[in-house]
Design an enzyme around this catalytic site. Structure first.
Site, mmCIF file in Angstrom:
data_model
loop_
_atom_site.group_PDB
_atom_site.id
_atom_site.type_symbol
_atom_site.label_atom_id
_atom_site.label_comp_id
_atom_site.label_asym_id
_atom_site.label_seq_id
_atom_site.Cartn_x
_atom_site.Cartn_y
_atom_site.Cartn_z
ATOM 1 N N LYS A 99 3.814 14.052 -1.625
ATOM 2 C CA LYS A 99 4.709 13.269 -2.483
ATOM 3 C C LYS A 99 5.944 14.057 -2.936
ATOM 4 O O LYS A 99 7.008 13.487 -3.130
ATOM 5 C CB LYS A 99 3.946 12.721 -3.687
ATOM 6 C CG LYS A 99 2.946 11.652 -3.264
ATOM 7 C CD LYS A 99 2.665 10.647 -4.336
ATOM 8 C CE LYS A 99 1.931 9.439 -3.784
ATOM 9 N NZ LYS A 99 0.550 9.735 -3.341
ATOM 10 N N GLU A 121 7.224 4.385 -10.756
ATOM 11 C CA GLU A 121 5.964 3.672 -10.943
ATOM 12 C C GLU A 121 4.852 4.587 -10.451
ATOM 13 O O GLU A 121 5.077 5.451 -9.611
ATOM 14 C CB GLU A 121 5.957 2.365 -10.143
ATOM 15 C CG GLU A 121 5.536 2.489 -8.663
ATOM 16 C CD GLU A 121 6.507 3.280 -7.801
ATOM 17 O OE1 GLU A 121 7.692 3.379 -8.184
ATOM 18 O OE2 GLU A 121 6.089 3.809 -6.767
ATOM 19 N N SER A 388 -2.943 14.801 3.861
ATOM 20 C CA SER A 388 -1.850 14.414 2.962
ATOM 21 C C SER A 388 -1.929 15.075 1.588
ATOM 22 O O SER A 388 -0.918 15.227 0.914
ATOM 23 C CB SER A 388 -1.799 12.896 2.811
ATOM 24 O OG SER A 388 -3.060 12.393 2.413
HETATM 25 C C1 LIG Z 1 -0.286 8.758 -2.690
HETATM 26 C C2 LIG Z 1 -1.100 9.386 -1.645
HETATM 27 C C3 LIG Z 1 -1.359 8.740 -0.403
HETATM 28 C C4 LIG Z 1 -0.917 7.351 -0.115
HETATM 29 O O1 LIG Z 1 0.451 7.131 -0.165
HETATM 30 P P1 LIG Z 1 1.309 6.940 1.150
HETATM 31 O O2 LIG Z 1 2.635 6.490 0.654
HETATM 32 O O3 LIG Z 1 0.627 5.897 1.997
HETATM 33 O O4 LIG Z 1 1.365 8.237 1.831
HETATM 34 C C5 LIG Z 1 -2.081 9.424 0.554
HETATM 35 N N1 LIG Z 1 -2.570 10.663 0.324
HETATM 36 C C6 LIG Z 1 -2.355 11.304 -0.835
HETATM 37 C C7 LIG Z 1 -2.922 12.667 -1.014
HETATM 38 C C8 LIG Z 1 -1.626 10.697 -1.855
HETATM 39 O O5 LIG Z 1 -1.433 11.346 -3.009
#
Ligand SMILES: *Cc1c(COP(=O)(O)O)cnc(C)c1O
Length: 406
Positions: A99, A121, A388
């Site tokens: 993020k 948000e 992610s």
């Molecule tokens: C917020 C988040 C997601 C999902 O958001 P995307 O916009 O689909 O990437 C996925 N993995 C993690 C670790 C997150 O914090």
């Protein structure tokens, strides 16, 4: 099936109206239109400005910790006994996920546009924390809209945002979750058009957000593509990422979209199964409609009312999906598959044990799909999974699911 025509390239969208085929666009109140057009113009200038690029690059390197590593997951590979598994380590970034890539890009855009106030948000609070982080770094006041239900169940992130100097405004409308928070943020933006920058957290919303968030997150795929060529001398056979709103996934996918031999798989939250309403698989079980300024696949009931959905993982708990994914789905370039809560939980535990890496529950969904396909692949094949984020935030949820108290 009315499949859209195959484009020469999957990397050219959106068009000037912000459309990816029949998806996307900017369905917003009249009053927002000038702002959105201004944002688009400023973004088009910024992305070609060497000074803007240099500042983002500098912060990405020294503040966020990029490039993130491409790690050969030897333990998981041995355990699964098929293709080689690599993790793209977005979990190692400052604030613990991908993020920050988007937040750094957008805060620099806000600065360039001379805005004085940041709004955002958040659902689980991850994007709220990342927004509050960059606002603190650049000295901006920051208001984070968060559903009241989420405020109650995500208290550590609420406290983090407050420590970072942000104001958290609970939203009681609807079910008090992410969808309602995003509505409220859009409302704030309309009211405070002059001085406010709306920092959207995923590759959704009205044009140009899906495009600009994608471009900030595409650093993931650009790095991964170069890293695998360097480490293995060839492209991967499969790449996999979890899809909430779709930002980490489109960030990994976009640079690979025209590599025809790379199979691309997006993973939706299958929750407790696609039969009922306790899932967040908008592309496998939803229908196209309009939400938050764009046309895309959405979870809806028979009357077209937007449903809340469910996932064990708060970050996947969004009833829609970025419009580019809807287009990639219908064109057949990307395959979207659901993973259940239980399957993600198992992947979470396995990865922790055999890799010594606690993955975010969102990322565990992508790993769970790798666990299904990797054993059937050859040992010389390659799969890249986007890690992610890190799973420290999820240990309470996991303990709960396992019937333990911590
Ligand atoms: C917020 C988040 C997601 C999902 O958001 P995307 O916009 O689909 O990437 C996925 N993995 C993690 C670790 C997150 O914090």
């Amino acid at each position: 099936m009315n499949k859209p025509a195959m484009p020469n390239s999957f990397r050219t969208g959106p068009d000037e109206q912000g459309m990816f085929g029949i998806f996307g666009g900017r369905f917003v109140a009249e009053t927002l239109m000038p702002l959105i057009l201004d944002l688009e113009e400023q973004w088009n200038k910024a992305k070609n400005d060497p000074e803007f690029k240099a500042e983002l690059q500098n912060l990405s390197t020294h503040y966020a910790g990029r490039p993130s590593k491409l790690y050969f997951a030897e333990g998981l590979t041995k355990h699964l006994g098929g293709a080689k598994v690599y993790f793209k380590r977005e979990d190692l970034n400052h604030t613990g996920s991908h993020k920050i890539n988007n937040c750094l890009g957008q805060i620099l855009l806000a600065k360039r546009m001379g805005k004085k106030r940041i709004i955002a948000e958040t659902g689980a609070g991850q994007h709220g924390v990342a927004s509050a982080t960059v606002a603190a770094r650049f000295g901006y006041p920051c208001v984070v809209y968060m559903g009241a239900t989420d405020v109650a169940r995500q208290s550590p992130n609420v406290f983090r945002m407050k420590l970072l100097g942000a104001e958290v405004r609970p939203v009681t409308a609807g079910h008090g979750t992410l969808k309602d928070a995003m509505n409220e943020a859009l409302r704030d933006w309309v009211t405070n058009v002059e001085d406010t920058y709306y920092l959207i957290g995923t590759a959704a919303g009205p044009h140009p957000y899906p495009e600009l968030v994608r471009d900030f997150q595409a650093v993931i795929g650009t790095e991964a593509r170069a890293q695998i060529l360097e480490q293995e001398g060839r492209l991967p056979d499969v790449i996999i990422a979890a899809v909430g709103g779709g930002s980490n996934a489109i960030g990994l996918f976009h640079p690979f979209l025209d590599d025809k031999d790379v199979r691309i798989i997006g993973i939706e939250a299958g929750g407790r199964g696609l039969d009922g309403v306790e899932h967040c698989a908008s592309m496998n079980a939803g229908k196209p409609g309009v939400l938050h300024g764009n046309r895309t696949y959405l979870l809806q009931n028979a009357d077209g009312q937007i449903l809340d959905g469910h996932s064990i993982s708060a970050g996947l708990d969004y009833p829609g999906v970025g419009p580019e994914h809807s287009w990639l789905r219908d064109s057949g370039r990307v395959q979207y598959e659901p993973i259940l809560d239980d399957e993600a939980l198992e992947a979470f535990q396995l990865t922790t044990r055999v890799e010594g890496i606690i993955p975010a529950l969102e990322s565990a969904h992508a790993i769970a799909h790798a666990m299904k396909i990797v054993p059937k692949m050859d040992k010389d094949q390659i799969v890249i999974v986007n890690l992610s984020g890190r799973g420290d935030k999820d240990v309470h949820t996991v303990a709960n699911m396992l019937g333990m108290e911590i």
